[in-house]
Design an enzyme around this catalytic site. Structure first.
Site, PDB file in Angstrom:
ATOM      1  N   TYR A   1     -24.257  77.011  13.867  1.00  0.00           N
ATOM      2  CA  TYR A   1     -23.952  77.573  15.116  1.00  0.00           C
ATOM      3  C   TYR A   1     -24.485  78.861  15.348  1.00  0.00           C
ATOM      4  O   TYR A   1     -25.000  79.242  16.315  1.00  0.00           O
ATOM      5  CB  TYR A   1     -22.207  77.719  15.320  1.00  0.00           C
ATOM      6  CG  TYR A   1     -21.886  77.794  16.572  1.00  0.00           C
ATOM      7  CD1 TYR A   1     -22.039  76.886  17.725  1.00  0.00           C
ATOM      8  CD2 TYR A   1     -21.344  78.916  16.842  1.00  0.00           C
ATOM      9  CE1 TYR A   1     -21.457  77.106  18.899  1.00  0.00           C
ATOM     10  CE2 TYR A   1     -20.787  79.537  18.025  1.00  0.00           C
ATOM     11  CZ  TYR A   1     -20.979  78.387  19.330  1.00  0.00           C
ATOM     12  OH  TYR A   1     -20.481  78.489  20.524  1.00  0.00           O
TER      13      TYR A   1
ATOM     14  N   LYS B   1     -26.974  80.111  18.024  1.00  0.00           N
ATOM     15  CA  LYS B   1     -26.783  80.703  19.360  1.00  0.00           C
ATOM     16  C   LYS B   1     -27.765  82.227  19.245  1.00  0.00           C
ATOM     17  O   LYS B   1     -27.850  82.752  20.237  1.00  0.00           O
ATOM     18  CB  LYS B   1     -25.346  81.326  19.142  1.00  0.00           C
ATOM     19  CG  LYS B   1     -24.338  80.112  19.722  1.00  0.00           C
ATOM     20  CD  LYS B   1     -24.822  79.548  21.258  1.00  0.00           C
ATOM     21  CE  LYS B   1     -23.713  78.335  21.427  1.00  0.00           C
ATOM     22  NZ  LYS B   1     -24.027  77.869  22.724  1.00  0.00           N
TER      23      LYS B   1
HETATM   24  N1  LIG Z   1     -14.885  78.719  23.985  1.00  0.00           N
HETATM   25  C1  LIG Z   1     -15.708  79.764  23.245  1.00  0.00           C
HETATM   26  O1  LIG Z   1     -14.760  80.351  22.570  1.00  0.00           O
HETATM   27  C2  LIG Z   1     -16.956  80.093  23.099  1.00  0.00           C
HETATM   28  C3  LIG Z   1     -17.310  81.330  22.710  1.00  0.00           C
HETATM   29  C4  LIG Z   1     -18.961  81.396  22.833  1.00  0.00           C
HETATM   30  C5  LIG Z   1     -19.761  80.691  23.248  1.00  0.00           C
HETATM   31  N2  LIG Z   1     -19.029  79.385  23.825  1.00  0.00           N
HETATM   32  C6  LIG Z   1     -20.156  78.254  24.446  1.00  0.00           C
HETATM   33  O2  LIG Z   1     -20.033  78.267  25.550  1.00  0.00           O
HETATM   34  C7  LIG Z   1     -20.357  76.887  26.148  1.00  0.00           C
HETATM   35  C8  LIG Z   1     -19.278  75.881  26.664  1.00  0.00           C
HETATM   36  O3  LIG Z   1     -18.279  75.814  25.817  1.00  0.00           O
HETATM   37  P1  LIG Z   1     -16.650  75.810  26.241  1.00  0.00           P
HETATM   38  O4  LIG Z   1     -16.039  76.821  25.584  1.00  0.00           O
HETATM   39  O5  LIG Z   1     -16.621  75.429  27.841  1.00  0.00           O
HETATM   40  O6  LIG Z   1     -16.399  74.238  25.588  1.00  0.00           O
HETATM   41  P2  LIG Z   1     -15.701  72.971  26.067  1.00  0.00           P
HETATM   42  O7  LIG Z   1     -14.482  73.403  26.910  1.00  0.00           O
HETATM   43  O8  LIG Z   1     -15.547  72.048  24.872  1.00  0.00           O
HETATM   44  O9  LIG Z   1     -16.749  72.320  27.131  1.00  0.00           O
HETATM   45  C9  LIG Z   1     -18.181  71.991  26.383  1.00  0.00           C
HETATM   46  C10 LIG Z   1     -18.848  71.072  27.538  1.00  0.00           C
HETATM   47  O10 LIG Z   1     -20.136  70.640  26.787  1.00  0.00           O
HETATM   48  C11 LIG Z   1     -20.133  69.362  27.089  1.00  0.00           C
HETATM   49  N3  LIG Z   1     -20.860  68.570  26.167  1.00  0.00           N
HETATM   50  C12 LIG Z   1     -20.386  68.623  24.746  1.00  0.00           C
HETATM   51  N4  LIG Z   1     -21.333  67.768  23.979  1.00  0.00           N
HETATM   52  C13 LIG Z   1     -22.256  67.260  25.122  1.00  0.00           C
HETATM   53  C14 LIG Z   1     -23.455  66.032  24.667  1.00  0.00           C
HETATM   54  N5  LIG Z   1     -23.801  65.619  23.932  1.00  0.00           N
HETATM   55  N6  LIG Z   1     -23.869  65.903  26.034  1.00  0.00           N
HETATM   56  C15 LIG Z   1     -23.636  66.553  27.408  1.00  0.00           C
HETATM   57  N7  LIG Z   1     -22.688  67.515  27.351  1.00  0.00           N
HETATM   58  C16 LIG Z   1     -21.963  67.803  26.365  1.00  0.00           C
HETATM   59  C17 LIG Z   1     -18.698  68.805  27.210  1.00  0.00           C
HETATM   60  O11 LIG Z   1     -18.799  67.583  28.201  1.00  0.00           O
HETATM   61  P3  LIG Z   1     -18.465  66.198  27.677  1.00  0.00           P
HETATM   62  O12 LIG Z   1     -17.582  66.117  26.505  1.00  0.00           O
HETATM   63  O13 LIG Z   1     -17.782  65.563  28.867  1.00  0.00           O
HETATM   64  O14 LIG Z   1     -19.822  65.582  27.423  1.00  0.00           O
HETATM   65  C18 LIG Z   1     -18.101  69.948  27.922  1.00  0.00           C
HETATM   66  O15 LIG Z   1     -18.169  69.754  29.236  1.00  0.00           O
HETATM   67  C19 LIG Z   1     -20.747  76.481  24.539  1.00  0.00           C
HETATM   68  O16 LIG Z   1     -22.142  76.435  24.625  1.00  0.00           O
HETATM   69  C20 LIG Z   1     -20.307  77.282  23.643  1.00  0.00           C
HETATM   70  O17 LIG Z   1     -21.061  76.876  22.458  1.00  0.00           O
HETATM   71  C21 LIG Z   1     -17.948  78.830  23.796  1.00  0.00           C
END
Ligand SMILES: NC(=O)c1ccc[n+]([C@@H]2O[C@H](COP(=O)([O-])OP(=O)(O)OC[C@H]3O[C@@H](n4cnc5c(N)ncnc54)[C@H](OP(=O)(O)O)[C@@H]3O)[C@@H](O)[C@H]2O)c1
Length: 265
Positions: A155, A159
Site C-alpha cells: 500500500y 501510494k
Molecule cells: N479511508 C481512509 O482512511 C483512506 C486514507 C487515505 C487514502 N485513502 C484512499 O482513498 C480512496 C478511497 O477509499 P475510501 O476510504 O473511500 O474507501 P471505501 O469506502 O472502501 O471505498 C472504496 C471504493 O473503491 C471501490 N473499489 C474497490 N475495489 C474496486 C474494484 N476492484 N473495481 C472498482 N472499484 C473498486 C469501491 O467500490 P465497489 O466495492 O463497489 O467496487 C468503493 O467505491 C482509496 O484509494 C484509498 O486508498 C483512504
C-alpha cells in the site's frame, strides 16, 4: 475554461471518498460518470444526485482489476457524449495479508486497481483535455505515502507511486491547462477499514486522527481548483506528513516495522 457543463468521471463512487466527491461535484453543477463494481449503489446515488441537483448522472459498473476496464469506461463515456474534463482516480483498498501469504492474483489486482488502471485512465483522457485546453485529474494517494513503509504491505509503495507520478504529470501538463493533484488523506471515516478487516483496531485510534470524507473532498477540491499538485487535508495530517518525510531511511524503516497499527503478526 471548457464549456459547461463539465463532466467528471469518478472511480470508486459507490462509497466513502468517491461518493463524497460525487455529492460535491454534482452540487457544483458537474455532470457525472460514476464507476465501481456495485451497480445498485451507483444507480441509487445517481438517482439521488439527479433529483437533488438536476445534473446528468450516468453509471458504469466495472471491476478495475480487469485490465480491459479503463478502455471500456472511456469508450462508454465517448459513446454517451460525455467528454471527461475531470478524472477522479479514487477506487482503492489495502491488502489484508502479508505479501508472501497473499496469492499472486490478489497482489496483481491491487497493482492493477491502484497503479495501472488510474495511470491508463489518465493516459486515455488527457488527449481530449489537451484539445479542450482544460482538465483536472485527482489521484487518491494517502498520507501513508509520506510514512515509513508498513511491514508486508504494497500500500505505501503504491501510494508513493501515485504521489510522485501525479507531480510528474502536473509538471508535464500544466501549460496545456491541465492540473493533476495527489490528494493524500489520513484516517477517513469510510468503509476502507471494514474492507481491510481492521475496523476494531481503527476504532481504537484517537478521534483527532480522523476526518469525514466530505471534509477531505472539500479541502481536496479547493486545492485542485487552485492548481496545487499535492494536498494533504487536515491539520493533523499536514503535521504528520511534514514530520515523517525527513526521517533517515533506516529510522523510517524501523518505525514502520514497529509502529504499524494494522500489521497482522
Ligand atoms: N479511508 C481512509 O482512511 C483512506 C486514507 C487515505 C487514502 N485513502 C484512499 O482513498 C480512496 C478511497 O477509499 P475510501 O476510504 O473511500 O474507501 P471505501 O469506502 O472502501 O471505498 C472504496 C471504493 O473503491 C471501490 N473499489 C474497490 N475495489 C474496486 C474494484 N476492484 N473495481 C472498482 N472499484 C473498486 C469501491 O467500490 P465497489 O466495492 O463497489 O467496487 C468503493 O467505491 C482509496 O484509494 C484509498 O486508498 C483512504
Amino acid at each position: 475554461m471548457t464549456t459547461t457543463p463539465c463532466t467528471a468521471l469518478i472511480t470508486g463512487a459507490s462509497a466513502g471518498i468517491g461518493a463524497a466527491f460525487a455529492h460535491h461535484l454534482a452540487a457544483n453543477g458537474y455532470q457525472l460518470l460514476l464507476v465501481a463494481r456495485r451497480a445498485d449503489r451507483l444507480r441509487e446515488l445517481a438517482t439521488q444526485l439527479t433529483a437533488r441537483h438536476d445534473v446528468r448522472c450516468e453509471v458504469f459498473a466495472a471491476d478495475l482489476t480487469d485490465s480491459a476496464a479503463p478502455a471500456a469506461i472511456v469508450d462508454y463515456a465517448d459513446r454517451q457524449g460525455l467528454p471527461v474534463d475531470v478524472l477522479i482516480n479514487n477506487a482503492g483498498l489495502s491488502g489484508k495479508t502479508a505479501f508472501a501469504d497473499t496469492p499472486w492474483n490478489a497482489l496483481a489486482g491491487e497493482i492493477q486497481l491502484m497503479v495501472t488502471a488510474p495511470t491508463e485512465l489518465a493516459h486515455l483522457v488527457i488527449p481530449g483535455m489537451k484539445n479542450r485546453h482544460w482538465g483536472r485529474i485527482v489521484n487518491l494517494s494517502s498520507v501513508a505515502a509520506f510514512a515509513p513503509p508498513g511491514a508486508g504491505l504494497l500500500y505505501t509503495g503504491i501510494k508513493s507511486y501515485v504521489l510522485d507520478t501525479s507531480q510528474a504529470l502536473d509538471m508535464e501538463l500544466k501549460h496545456h491547462g491541465i492540473h493533476v493533484t495527489a490528494l493524500c488523506p489520513g484516517f477517513t471515516r469510510t468503509e476502507f477499514h471494514d474492507v481491510m478487516g481492521t475496523r476494531d483496531k481503527a476504532d481504537h485510534l484517537p478521534r483527532i486522527l480522523w476526518q469525514q470524507p466530505d471534509a477531505v473532498v472539500a479541502e481536496g477540491w479547493d486545492a485542485v481548483m487552485k492548481g496545487k499538485p499535492v494536498c494533504v487535508p487536515g491539520i493533523v495530517n499536514k503535521i504528520s506528513a511534514v514530520a515523517m518525510k525527513p526521517l533517515p531511511v533506516r529510522l523510517g524503516y524501523l518505525l514502520g516495522k514497529t509502529f504499524n497499527p494494522f500489521k497482522n503478526s
